[in-house]
Design a protein around this motif. Structure first.
Motif, PDB file in Angstrom:
ATOM      1  N   LEU A  35     -59.626  72.184 -26.026  1.00  0.00           N
ATOM      2  CA  LEU A  35     -60.355  71.001 -26.476  1.00  0.00           C
ATOM      3  C   LEU A  35     -61.702  71.398 -27.081  1.00  0.00           C
ATOM      4  O   LEU A  35     -62.160  70.785 -28.067  1.00  0.00           O
ATOM      5  N   GLU A  36     -62.341  72.414 -26.531  1.00  0.00           N
ATOM      6  CA  GLU A  36     -63.628  72.865 -27.071  1.00  0.00           C
ATOM      7  C   GLU A  36     -63.461  73.463 -28.463  1.00  0.00           C
ATOM      8  O   GLU A  36     -64.333  73.299 -29.332  1.00  0.00           O
ATOM      9  N   SER A  37     -62.310  74.134 -28.712  1.00  0.00           N
ATOM     10  CA  SER A  37     -62.063  74.643 -30.068  1.00  0.00           C
ATOM     11  C   SER A  37     -61.857  73.483 -31.042  1.00  0.00           C
ATOM     12  O   SER A  37     -62.304  73.544 -32.205  1.00  0.00           O
ATOM     13  N   TYR A  38     -61.226  72.403 -30.580  1.00  0.00           N
ATOM     14  CA  TYR A  38     -61.052  71.217 -31.430  1.00  0.00           C
ATOM     15  C   TYR A  38     -62.417  70.591 -31.753  1.00  0.00           C
ATOM     16  O   TYR A  38     -62.701  70.198 -32.898  1.00  0.00           O
ATOM     17  N   LEU A  39     -63.260  70.471 -30.712  1.00  0.00           N
ATOM     18  CA  LEU A  39     -64.589  69.890 -30.923  1.00  0.00           C
ATOM     19  C   LEU A  39     -65.420  70.751 -31.884  1.00  0.00           C
ATOM     20  O   LEU A  39     -66.169  70.225 -32.728  1.00  0.00           O
ATOM     21  N   ALA A  40     -65.277  72.070 -31.756  1.00  0.00           N
ATOM     22  CA  ALA A  40     -66.012  72.974 -32.651  1.00  0.00           C
ATOM     23  C   ALA A  40     -65.602  72.735 -34.099  1.00  0.00           C
ATOM     24  O   ALA A  40     -66.447  72.715 -35.018  1.00  0.00           O
ATOM     25  N   VAL A  41     -64.303  72.527 -34.338  1.00  0.00           N
ATOM     26  CA  VAL A  41     -63.819  72.244 -35.698  1.00  0.00           C
ATOM     27  C   VAL A  41     -64.415  70.947 -36.213  1.00  0.00           C
ATOM     28  O   VAL A  41     -64.861  70.857 -37.378  1.00  0.00           O
ATOM     29  N   GLU A  42     -64.427  69.906 -35.378  1.00  0.00           N
ATOM     30  CA  GLU A  42     -64.963  68.614 -35.813  1.00  0.00           C
ATOM     31  C   GLU A  42     -66.451  68.716 -36.148  1.00  0.00           C
ATOM     32  O   GLU A  42     -66.917  68.139 -37.141  1.00  0.00           O
ATOM     33  N   PHE A  43     -67.207  69.458 -35.340  1.00  0.00           N
ATOM     34  CA  PHE A  43     -68.635  69.630 -35.642  1.00  0.00           C
ATOM     35  C   PHE A  43     -68.820  70.424 -36.931  1.00  0.00           C
ATOM     36  O   PHE A  43     -69.727  70.135 -37.737  1.00  0.00           O
ATOM     37  N   ALA A  44     -67.954  71.426 -37.146  1.00  0.00           N
ATOM     38  CA  ALA A  44     -68.044  72.220 -38.374  1.00  0.00           C
ATOM     39  C   ALA A  44     -67.762  71.355 -39.591  1.00  0.00           C
ATOM     40  O   ALA A  44     -68.423  71.493 -40.645  1.00  0.00           O
ATOM     41  N   LYS A  45     -66.810  70.442 -39.481  1.00  0.00           N
ATOM     42  CA  LYS A  45     -66.496  69.540 -40.590  1.00  0.00           C
ATOM     43  C   LYS A  45     -67.682  68.641 -40.910  1.00  0.00           C
ATOM     44  O   LYS A  45     -67.914  68.293 -42.079  1.00  0.00           O
ATOM     45  N   ASP A  46     -68.416  68.247 -39.877  1.00  0.00           N
ATOM     46  CA  ASP A  46     -69.574  67.368 -40.067  1.00  0.00           C
ATOM     47  C   ASP A  46     -70.818  68.147 -40.483  1.00  0.00           C
ATOM     48  O   ASP A  46     -71.890  67.559 -40.690  1.00  0.00           O
ATOM     49  N   GLY A  47     -70.699  69.489 -40.579  1.00  0.00           N
ATOM     50  CA  GLY A  47     -71.848  70.310 -40.968  1.00  0.00           C
ATOM     51  C   GLY A  47     -72.795  70.602 -39.828  1.00  0.00           C
ATOM     52  O   GLY A  47     -73.881  71.155 -40.049  1.00  0.00           O
ATOM     53  N   ARG A  48     -72.436  70.263 -38.634  1.00  0.00           N
ATOM     54  CA  ARG A  48     -73.281  70.517 -37.468  1.00  0.00           C
ATOM     55  C   ARG A  48     -72.903  71.885 -36.907  1.00  0.00           C
ATOM     56  O   ARG A  48     -72.217  72.013 -35.899  1.00  0.00           O
ATOM     57  N   LEU A  49     -73.363  72.922 -37.586  1.00  0.00           N
ATOM     58  CA  LEU A  49     -72.893  74.272 -37.295  1.00  0.00           C
ATOM     59  C   LEU A  49     -73.397  74.791 -35.951  1.00  0.00           C
ATOM     60  O   LEU A  49     -72.697  75.578 -35.287  1.00  0.00           O
ATOM     61  N   ASP A  50     -74.580  74.387 -35.544  1.00  0.00           N
ATOM     62  CA  ASP A  50     -75.076  74.848 -34.238  1.00  0.00           C
ATOM     63  C   ASP A  50     -74.179  74.334 -33.117  1.00  0.00           C
ATOM     64  O   ASP A  50     -73.841  75.081 -32.185  1.00  0.00           O
ATOM     65  N   SER A  51     -73.815  73.058 -33.208  1.00  0.00           N
ATOM     66  CA  SER A  51     -72.910  72.495 -32.193  1.00  0.00           C
ATOM     67  C   SER A  51     -71.546  73.158 -32.265  1.00  0.00           C
ATOM     68  O   SER A  51     -70.910  73.440 -31.240  1.00  0.00           O
ATOM     69  N   ALA A  52     -71.110  73.440 -33.511  1.00  0.00           N
ATOM     70  CA  ALA A  52     -69.814  74.099 -33.677  1.00  0.00           C
ATOM     71  C   ALA A  52     -69.852  75.478 -33.032  1.00  0.00           C
ATOM     72  O   ALA A  52     -68.898  75.892 -32.339  1.00  0.00           O
ATOM     73  N   ARG A  53     -70.975  76.225 -33.263  1.00  0.00           N
ATOM     74  CA  ARG A  53     -71.087  77.571 -32.689  1.00  0.00           C
ATOM     75  C   ARG A  53     -71.103  77.497 -31.148  1.00  0.00           C
ATOM     76  O   ARG A  53     -70.478  78.316 -30.466  1.00  0.00           O
ATOM     77  N   ARG A  54     -71.839  76.520 -30.611  1.00  0.00           N
ATOM     78  CA  ARG A  54     -71.923  76.398 -29.151  1.00  0.00           C
ATOM     79  C   ARG A  54     -70.574  76.091 -28.537  1.00  0.00           C
ATOM     80  O   ARG A  54     -70.170  76.693 -27.534  1.00  0.00           O
ATOM     81  N   TYR A  55     -69.809  75.153 -29.113  1.00  0.00           N
ATOM     82  CA  TYR A  55     -68.506  74.795 -28.547  1.00  0.00           C
ATOM     83  C   TYR A  55     -67.486  75.906 -28.752  1.00  0.00           C
ATOM     84  O   TYR A  55     -66.578  76.088 -27.927  1.00  0.00           O
ATOM     85  N   GLU A  77     -60.912  78.756 -38.067  1.00  0.00           N
ATOM     86  CA  GLU A  77     -61.511  77.829 -39.022  1.00  0.00           C
ATOM     87  C   GLU A  77     -63.009  77.693 -38.784  1.00  0.00           C
ATOM     88  O   GLU A  77     -63.809  77.637 -39.738  1.00  0.00           O
ATOM     89  N   VAL A  78     -63.407  77.658 -37.524  1.00  0.00           N
ATOM     90  CA  VAL A  78     -64.834  77.518 -37.203  1.00  0.00           C
ATOM     91  C   VAL A  78     -65.593  78.779 -37.626  1.00  0.00           C
ATOM     92  O   VAL A  78     -66.691  78.712 -38.213  1.00  0.00           O
ATOM     93  N   LEU A  79     -65.015  79.949 -37.322  1.00  0.00           N
ATOM     94  CA  LEU A  79     -65.659  81.204 -37.719  1.00  0.00           C
ATOM     95  C   LEU A  79     -65.807  81.292 -39.241  1.00  0.00           C
ATOM     96  O   LEU A  79     -66.834  81.796 -39.750  1.00  0.00           O
ATOM     97  N   ASP A  80     -64.797  80.798 -39.935  1.00  0.00           N
ATOM     98  CA  ASP A  80     -64.885  80.793 -41.399  1.00  0.00           C
ATOM     99  C   ASP A  80     -66.025  79.892 -41.858  1.00  0.00           C
ATOM    100  O   ASP A  80     -66.782  80.240 -42.792  1.00  0.00           O
ATOM    101  N   SER A  81     -66.188  78.742 -41.214  1.00  0.00           N
ATOM    102  CA  SER A  81     -67.281  77.818 -41.556  1.00  0.00           C
ATOM    103  C   SER A  81     -68.633  78.426 -41.227  1.00  0.00           C
ATOM    104  O   SER A  81     -69.636  78.162 -41.924  1.00  0.00           O
ATOM    105  N   LEU A  82     -68.684  79.265 -40.214  1.00  0.00           N
ATOM    106  CA  LEU A  82     -69.933  79.901 -39.812  1.00  0.00           C
ATOM    107  C   LEU A  82     -70.226  81.160 -40.623  1.00  0.00           C
ATOM    108  O   LEU A  82     -71.256  81.819 -40.412  1.00  0.00           O
ATOM    109  N   GLY A  83     -69.314  81.548 -41.514  1.00  0.00           N
ATOM    110  CA  GLY A  83     -69.510  82.705 -42.368  1.00  0.00           C
ATOM    111  C   GLY A  83     -69.059  84.007 -41.761  1.00  0.00           C
ATOM    112  O   GLY A  83     -69.266  85.077 -42.353  1.00  0.00           O
ATOM    113  N   ASP A  84     -68.438  83.983 -40.614  1.00  0.00           N
ATOM    114  CA  ASP A  84     -67.931  85.206 -39.972  1.00  0.00           C
ATOM    115  C   ASP A  84     -66.505  85.424 -40.466  1.00  0.00           C
ATOM    116  O   ASP A  84     -65.531  85.112 -39.776  1.00  0.00           O
TER     117      ASP A  84
END
Length: 552
Positions: free
Chosen positions: A274-294, A320-327
């Motif tokens: 569920l935390e990986s799902y939440l990280a994706v949703e935050f990444a989609k919204d551009g909230r990268l800090d929250s995405a990184r934390r989750y 997908e989250v790592l890609d959004s974070l540039g990793d």
């Protein structure tokens, strides 16, 4: 004839229902045998508290009472087994697996010591310690089918319905959705009879899964949202989590995702997914800090996830989250791991498809054999019923003919008896007429003798000739023969009772039984009435003063 038909109908009903019904000797809607109050009421209360998800402290209080009652009645093995069962069940719910296993083992050993009296207790214990339907094979199908028959036979609607749900989900895994729905419907029917509304609600989640597998997405979503709107679902965290997870996974409901993550029934492995799902949703919204934390939290918790499909989902979404974070390197590594796991899952899926086909084939063979056996039993049953009907019909017809023959014989006997009586009456009337004629002739002879028209000697000879008329002999024999027809057992009984009677006395008794007066008897016997009177007095004295009568 009507009684025979009723008897046949009763036999048919008894055979069709097994000759017995469920009584009140078990605790409804479960199958526990009643052992006396207040133990039975407390057993029922504990069952409902487990089903309703009551506070464990409340359940523990009742379980302690059951243990105390069982200890106070140590000779009652049933109470001991049941108290240990509920104690083990509570400890299993609390996660005290070792203690629960030990208690289940003790309860099973006690029940096995007298298994003939505790078949239900053993079934309940094994329901808790055995897997539902693992592995996926035809033996599992056989086992669940046998369990359903057993729990239905003892009137346990709760476990019979639960086992129907298990069988329904077995067919879901086999991708036989129509057959699965049939068993889920049967489960709901049993739950409805037992008043188990919460179980009906939980079963709707299984229906939603079937709708999804049958590509009926709208029905699946409507079913899950209706379940979510029902407040009673909150009493079952596992079912609630499943509904929330599926609403996000299938329909992208982020509100359901957040609610699932906040729900207390989520274990560590599921929380990581569920935390990986939440990280994706935050990444989609551009909230990268929250995405990184989750994502960090997901990496920490997802290691406990053992289900391959859910772990694959974690790898895909974390990539997908790592890609959004540039990793990009990290994303590539996760995708490679995801690809390898997906390939493994696909290979396993192919093997599972082969397994499903084999299991379905074997189940089909089992069902064909069972249907053939059922038809054979039906044919035998109908043959027995037809034989009973034929035998009953022949017996009824034979009895009817026998009764009719008896009626005809009785009617004939009554007719013959009535004819004989009429003949006796006719002979009596003829005798009276003869008497009047003889008296009239005697009077005329006397008058002629007094008038000098007839010599006295000739008059005496005429009167003697009239008295010794040959018709008297015939009348005497006719009376005797006719009386024998009217009352055939009179003379044999008379001779048996008084064997010393002469033939003349027997004939006199017959005349007396006919009700003839002294004058008529004198006329038949050719003696004077005074002589008849004396003969009757001697006969009564010889017979002890008993009266004679005709027994028809």
């Amino acid at each position: 004839m009507k009684n025979v038909i009723r008897l046949i109908f009763l036999v048919v009903v008894l055979m069709a229902t097994g000759g017995c019904g469920r009584g009140t000797d078990r605790i409804f809607p479960f199958g526990w045998a009643r052992v006396g109050e207040p133990f039975d009421s407390l057993t029922e209360a504990v069952e409902w508290k487990f089903i309703d998800g009551a506070d464990y402290g409340t359940i523990q209080c009742d379980v302690d009472k059951l243990n105390a009652m069982a200890a106070a009645d140590s000779a009652n093995m049933t109470k001991r087994v049941r108290a240990e069962y509920f104690d083990a069940r509570l400890k299993m719910r609390l996660g005290q697996e070792d203690e629960a296993a030990a208690l289940f083992g003790d309860a099973e050993a006690r029940a096995l010591a007298d298994s003939g009296r505790h078949p239900y207790d053993l079934a309940r214990i094994r329901w808790n310690v055995e897997p539902y339907y693992d592995p996926l094979d035809v033996e599992t199908y056989d086992k669940i089918s046998e369990d359903i028959q057993f729990f239905e036979s003892v009137g346990d609607y709760y476990l019979a319905g639960a086992k129907c749900m298990d069988l329904g989900m077995l067919f879901t895994d086999l991708r036989d959705i129509p057959e699965s729905m049939k068993w889920l419907d049967r489960a709901d029917s049993l739950f409805r009879v037992g008043g188990l509304d919460d179980n009906i609600l939980k079963n709707r989640g299984n229906r939603a899964i079937n709708h999804r597998l049958a590509f009926r997405d709208r029905e699946a979503e409507e079913t899950m949202r209706a379940m979510l709107a029902d407040g009673t679902l909150e009493r079952d965290p596992a079912v609630m989590n499943s509904v929330l997870y599926n609403l996000y996974s299938f329909y992208g409901d982020t509100a359901a995702l957040r609610r699932a993550y906040e729900w207390e029934g989520c274990d560590e492995g599921d929380r990581g997914v569920l935390e990986s799902y939440l990280a994706v949703e935050f990444a989609k919204d551009g909230r990268l800090d929250s995405a990184r934390r989750y994502l960090s939290l997901a990496d920490e918790h997802a290691g406990a996830q053992e289900a391959p499909a859910l772990r694959a989902a974690y790898l895909k979404y974390s990539a997908e989250v790592l890609d959004s974070l540039g990793d990009l390197a990290g994303a590539y590594g996760r995708m490679c791991e995801y690809s390898r796991l997906s390939d493994t899952i696909n290979e396993g899926g192919k093997a599972e498809q082969v397994l499903r086909a084999d299991v379905l084939r074997k189940i089909g063979e089992r069902r064909v054999a069972a249907e053939s056996e059922r038809r054979r039993h039906t044919v035998v049953f109908m043959a027995v019923i037809m034989a009973l009907i034929v035998v009953g019909g022949v017996a009824a017809w034979t009895a009817y003919r026998h009764v009719q023959r008896r009626k005809m014989a009785m009617m004939k006997a009554e007719l013959d008896l009535e004819q004989s009586r009429r003949r006796v009456m006719a002979m009596q009337l003829a005798m009276e007429e003869n008497e009047r004629t003889v008296d009239s002739i005697s009077s005329e002879i006397g008058r002629m003798s007094e008038a000098g028209d007839l010599a006295p000697g000739a008059a005496a000879r005429l009167e003697a000739a009239i008295k010794t008329h040959g018709a008297v002999k015939n009348e005497q024999e006719n009376f005797y023969t006719t009386f024998a027809e009217v009352s055939p057992d009179f003379v044999p009984r008379l001779k048996e009772r008084w064997p010393g009677l002469s033939d003349a006395e027997v004939k006199l008794a017959v005349y007396m039984a006919l009700g003839l007066d002294n004058k008529h008897i004198a006329r038949l016997t050719g003696v004077r009435p005074e002589s008849v009177k004396q003969a009757k007095w001697r006969l009564r004295k010889k017979m002890g003063g008993e009266e004679l009568g005709i027994r028809n």
